[in-house]
Design an enzyme around this catalytic site. Structure first.
Site, PDB file in Angstrom:
ATOM      1  N   CYS A 185       0.990  -1.344   0.219  1.00  0.00           N
ATOM      2  CA  CYS A 185      -0.037  -0.107  -0.218  1.00  0.00           C
ATOM      3  C   CYS A 185       0.863   1.204   0.142  1.00  0.00           C
ATOM      4  O   CYS A 185       0.609   2.166  -0.637  1.00  0.00           O
ATOM      5  CB  CYS A 185      -0.963   0.214   1.177  1.00  0.00           C
ATOM      6  SG  CYS A 185      -2.302  -1.062   1.113  1.00  0.00           S
TER       7      CYS A 185
ATOM      8  N   HIS B 118      -6.126  -2.487  -1.128  1.00  0.00           N
ATOM      9  CA  HIS B 118      -5.618  -3.360  -0.158  1.00  0.00           C
ATOM     10  C   HIS B 118      -6.477  -4.858  -0.279  1.00  0.00           C
ATOM     11  O   HIS B 118      -7.568  -4.654   0.360  1.00  0.00           O
ATOM     12  CB  HIS B 118      -5.351  -3.112   1.199  1.00  0.00           C
ATOM     13  CG  HIS B 118      -4.757  -4.060   2.018  1.00  0.00           C
ATOM     14  ND1 HIS B 118      -3.355  -4.263   2.063  1.00  0.00           N
ATOM     15  CD2 HIS B 118      -5.299  -4.718   2.983  1.00  0.00           C
ATOM     16  CE1 HIS B 118      -2.917  -5.254   2.912  1.00  0.00           C
ATOM     17  NE2 HIS B 118      -4.312  -5.572   3.662  1.00  0.00           N
TER      18      HIS B 118
ATOM     19  N   HIS C  78      -0.615 -10.171  -4.712  1.00  0.00           N
ATOM     20  CA  HIS C  78       0.485  -9.725  -5.758  1.00  0.00           C
ATOM     21  C   HIS C  78       0.514 -11.199  -6.668  1.00  0.00           C
ATOM     22  O   HIS C  78       0.501 -12.116  -6.311  1.00  0.00           O
ATOM     23  CB  HIS C  78       1.613  -9.357  -5.248  1.00  0.00           C
ATOM     24  CG  HIS C  78       2.231  -9.924  -4.209  1.00  0.00           C
ATOM     25  ND1 HIS C  78       1.975 -10.250  -2.862  1.00  0.00           N
ATOM     26  CD2 HIS C  78       3.320 -10.982  -4.262  1.00  0.00           C
ATOM     27  CE1 HIS C  78       2.792 -10.979  -2.047  1.00  0.00           C
ATOM     28  NE2 HIS C  78       3.598 -11.478  -3.012  1.00  0.00           N
TER      29      HIS C  78
HETATM   30  P1  AMP Z   1       5.909 -13.143  -1.189  1.00  0.00           P
HETATM   31  O1  AMP Z   1       6.854 -14.065  -0.571  1.00  0.00           O
HETATM   32  O2  AMP Z   1       5.099 -14.030  -2.486  1.00  0.00           O
HETATM   33  O3  AMP Z   1       4.772 -12.741  -0.467  1.00  0.00           O
HETATM   34  O4  AMP Z   1       6.316 -11.733  -2.494  1.00  0.00           O
HETATM   35  C1  AMP Z   1       6.733 -10.766  -1.744  1.00  0.00           C
HETATM   36  C2  AMP Z   1       7.895 -10.290  -2.473  1.00  0.00           C
HETATM   37  O5  AMP Z   1       7.986  -8.875  -2.284  1.00  0.00           O
HETATM   38  C3  AMP Z   1       9.209 -10.796  -2.520  1.00  0.00           C
HETATM   39  O6  AMP Z   1       9.604 -11.528  -3.797  1.00  0.00           O
HETATM   40  C4  AMP Z   1      10.180  -9.756  -1.935  1.00  0.00           C
HETATM   41  O7  AMP Z   1      11.375  -9.933  -2.593  1.00  0.00           O
HETATM   42  C5  AMP Z   1       9.353  -8.605  -2.550  1.00  0.00           C
HETATM   43  N1  AMP Z   1       9.519  -7.417  -2.029  1.00  0.00           N
HETATM   44  C6  AMP Z   1       9.516  -7.165  -0.466  1.00  0.00           C
HETATM   45  N2  AMP Z   1       9.937  -5.712  -0.157  1.00  0.00           N
HETATM   46  C7  AMP Z   1      10.087  -4.918  -1.414  1.00  0.00           C
HETATM   47  C8  AMP Z   1      10.284  -3.802  -1.793  1.00  0.00           C
HETATM   48  N3  AMP Z   1      10.333  -2.764  -1.140  1.00  0.00           N
HETATM   49  N4  AMP Z   1      10.027  -3.405  -3.532  1.00  0.00           N
HETATM   50  C9  AMP Z   1      10.006  -4.583  -4.367  1.00  0.00           C
HETATM   51  N5  AMP Z   1       9.791  -5.619  -3.735  1.00  0.00           N
HETATM   52  C10 AMP Z   1       9.734  -6.067  -2.422  1.00  0.00           C
END
Ligand code: AMP
Length: 112
Positions: A7, A46, A99
């Site tokens: 968000c 969200h 996502h």
């Molecule tokens: P999941 O593990 O499927 O919930 O995916 C979350 C993803 O968010 C992971 O692949 C992380 O590397 C990514 N992530 C976490 N923080 C950030 C951020 N600030 N910007 C971009 N990606 C992020």
């Protein structure tokens, strides 16, 4: 939600490398890429995960998937790509905002 990472990215409070956006979705590069192309596509609203999103707003879920395909086209993933969404602890979901991962740019191998 003010304490939700994605968000806050959607609100431009936290920087991200945006590659595609629509009025209801945003796509940006994953901070820890697992493939040459690794983009996350989120709804601006969200929702905890895709299951919650499907129940609350199926049209937005369709927009999310359409946006993910648009990202694959923009990134020229002509060899193929993987759309992946983790839901819950067993899948390793780390961010509780729905996502879709768009992965490609090399042979990705089998799942798991
Ligand atoms: P999941 O593990 O499927 O919930 O995916 C979350 C993803 O968010 C992971 O692949 C992380 O590397 C990514 N992530 C976490 N923080 C950030 C951020 N600030 N910007 C971009 N990606 C992020």
């Amino acid at each position: 939600m003010s304490d939700c990472l994605f968000c806050r990215i959607a609100a431009t409070e936290i920087p991200a490398t945006v590659v595609h956006e629509t009025s209801r979705t945003l796509a940006f590069r994953d901070i820890a890429p697992q493939a040459p192309t690794h983009v996350l596509v989120i709804p601006r609203d969200h929702h905890l995960d895709v299951g919650s999103l499907a129940a609350a707003d199926p049209a937005l879920l369709a927009e999310l998937m359409t946006a993910a395909v648009a990202v694959a086209d923009k990134e020229a993933l002509t060899g193929g790509y993987r759309l992946l969404t983790n839901t819950g602890d067993d899948a390793g979901q780390t961010v509780s905002h729905a996502h879709v991962h768009v992965l490609g740019g090399q042979p990705l191998g089998p799942l798991g």
